[in-house]
Design a protein around this motif. Structure first.
Motif, PDB file in Angstrom:
ATOM      1  N   ARG A 124       0.842  -1.213   0.000  1.00 18.50           N
ATOM      2  CA  ARG A 124       0.000   0.000   0.000  1.00 18.50           C
ATOM      3  C   ARG A 124       0.870   1.254   0.000  1.00 18.50           C
ATOM      4  NH1 ARG A 124      -5.587   0.278   1.825  1.00 18.50           N
ATOM      5  NH2 ARG A 124      -6.442  -1.805   1.884  1.00 18.50           N
ATOM      6  N   ARG A 125       1.954   1.212   0.739  1.00 18.82           N
ATOM      7  CA  ARG A 125       2.855   2.367   0.794  1.00 18.82           C
ATOM      8  C   ARG A 125       3.468   2.638  -0.577  1.00 18.82           C
ATOM      9  NH1 ARG A 125       6.684   3.504   5.758  1.00 18.82           N
ATOM     10  NH2 ARG A 125       4.696   4.313   6.448  1.00 18.82           N
ATOM     11  N   ASP A 142      -1.550  -3.948 -10.063  1.00 14.38           N
ATOM     12  CA  ASP A 142      -1.059  -2.724  -9.430  1.00 14.38           C
ATOM     13  C   ASP A 142      -1.247  -1.525 -10.353  1.00 14.38           C
ATOM     14  OD1 ASP A 142      -0.202  -4.148  -7.167  1.00 14.38           O
ATOM     15  OD2 ASP A 142       1.814  -4.457  -8.005  1.00 14.38           O
ATOM     16  N   LYS A 143      -0.929  -1.697 -11.615  1.00 17.53           N
ATOM     17  CA  LYS A 143      -1.064  -0.601 -12.580  1.00 17.53           C
ATOM     18  C   LYS A 143      -2.527  -0.194 -12.737  1.00 17.53           C
ATOM     19  CE  LYS A 143       3.131  -1.728 -15.107  1.00 17.53           C
ATOM     20  NZ  LYS A 143       3.736  -2.149 -16.376  1.00 17.53           N
ATOM     21  N   ARG A 144      -3.412  -1.158 -12.761  1.00 14.18           N
ATOM     22  CA  ARG A 144      -4.846  -0.863 -12.860  1.00 14.18           C
ATOM     23  C   ARG A 144      -5.305  -0.094 -11.619  1.00 14.18           C
ATOM     24  NH1 ARG A 144      -6.217  -5.394 -14.572  1.00 14.18           N
ATOM     25  NH2 ARG A 144      -6.439  -6.456 -12.579  1.00 14.18           N
ATOM     26  N   GLU A 145      -4.845  -0.525 -10.436  1.00 17.14           N
ATOM     27  CA  GLU A 145      -5.206   0.181  -9.203  1.00 17.14           C
ATOM     28  C   GLU A 145      -4.687   1.612  -9.223  1.00 17.14           C
ATOM     29  OE1 GLU A 145      -4.648  -0.077  -4.331  1.00 17.14           O
ATOM     30  OE2 GLU A 145      -3.908  -1.718  -5.568  1.00 17.14           O
ATOM     31  N   LEU A 146      -3.446   1.791  -9.626  1.00 15.85           N
ATOM     32  CA  LEU A 146      -2.875   3.135  -9.713  1.00 15.85           C
ATOM     33  C   LEU A 146      -3.653   4.000 -10.696  1.00 15.85           C
ATOM     34  CD1 LEU A 146       0.929   2.297  -9.628  1.00 15.85           C
ATOM     35  CD2 LEU A 146      -0.280   3.793  -8.027  1.00 15.85           C
ATOM     36  N   ASN A 163      -0.958   9.582   8.787  1.00 15.40           N
ATOM     37  CA  ASN A 163       0.415   9.157   9.049  1.00 15.40           C
ATOM     38  C   ASN A 163       1.200   8.987   7.738  1.00 15.40           C
ATOM     39  OD1 ASN A 163       2.554   8.185  10.871  1.00 15.40           O
ATOM     40  ND2 ASN A 163       2.247   6.266   9.750  1.00 15.40           N
ATOM     41  N   GLU A 164       0.575   8.380   6.755  1.00 21.45           N
ATOM     42  CA  GLU A 164       1.258   8.175   5.477  1.00 21.45           C
ATOM     43  C   GLU A 164       1.536   9.502   4.776  1.00 21.45           C
ATOM     44  OE1 GLU A 164       2.562   5.362   4.133  1.00 21.45           O
ATOM     45  OE2 GLU A 164       2.047   4.352   5.991  1.00 21.45           O
ATOM     46  N   ALA A 165       0.611  10.452   4.879  1.00 16.83           N
ATOM     47  CA  ALA A 165       0.833  11.773   4.300  1.00 16.83           C
ATOM     48  C   ALA A 165       2.003  12.469   4.996  1.00 16.83           C
ATOM     49  CB  ALA A 165      -0.437  12.618   4.400  1.00 16.83           C
ATOM     50  N   VAL A 166       2.080  12.347   6.303  1.00 14.76           N
ATOM     51  CA  VAL A 166       3.192  12.942   7.064  1.00 14.76           C
ATOM     52  C   VAL A 166       4.521  12.297   6.644  1.00 14.76           C
ATOM     53  CG1 VAL A 166       4.188  13.141   9.391  1.00 14.76           C
ATOM     54  CG2 VAL A 166       1.778  13.732   8.995  1.00 14.76           C
ATOM     55  N   GLU A 167       4.511  10.990   6.455  1.00 16.12           N
ATOM     56  CA  GLU A 167       5.733  10.304   6.005  1.00 16.12           C
ATOM     57  C   GLU A 167       6.155  10.775   4.610  1.00 16.12           C
ATOM     58  OE1 GLU A 167       7.781   8.354   7.832  1.00 16.12           O
ATOM     59  OE2 GLU A 167       6.437   8.913   9.463  1.00 16.12           O
TER      60      GLU A 167
END
Length: 136
Positions: free
Chosen positions: A3-4, A43-47, A105-109
């Motif tokens: 996910r990251r 993954d490409k489809r999800e992106l 948290n992910e946005a802060v990272e």
């Protein structure tokens, strides 16, 4: 991809919004996805799907950022931080399987990796304000 990794690649794709018109943006995104060696077709489809949903809702996302940024307009926010905020607000408002704390948290990272020195606090404050409104 984790996910990251999905989120970081989405950040990189979204960063291009400010530099391309709609037609060339689509071309650039497809080139980016073609060159993404660690991603499989799923993954490409999800992106691609998340990117398209985010761009479709960009006007509402930007309005929410300006509403919560206390005197900051979209044009005054550095492009890196703006991109992180857009991604964070998108996850908070449109992605149901990401808990709010994780999105912040992910946005802060991402801000620590790609933003200015004090960007993480700025981003944390705006996203926390969005969460507070959504929770009420």
């Amino acid at each position: 991809m984790t996910r990251r990794q999905i989120r970081e690649n989405l950040y990189k794709m979204l960063f291009q919004v400010e530099f391309h018109d709609k037609e060339s943006l689509r071309t650039q995104i497809e080139i980016y996805l073609e060159d993404l060696e660690m991603a499989d077709e799923k993954d490409k489809r999800e992106l691609r799907d998340k990117f398209n949903e985010l761009v479709e809702n960009l006007e509402d996302i930007d309005a929410k950022i300006e509403e919560k940024a206390n005197g900051w307009t979209i044009n005054r926010i550095a492009k890196s931080e703006l991109t992180i905020l857009r991604l964070g607000v998108y996850e908070l408002l449109y992605v149901e399987d990401v808990p709010n704390k994780v999105a912040i948290n992910e946005a802060v990272e991402l801000a620590k990796a790609y933003g200015a020195d004090k960007a993480s606090g700025f981003i944390n404050g705006i996203l926390a304000s969005v969460v507070k409104e959504v929770s009420e």
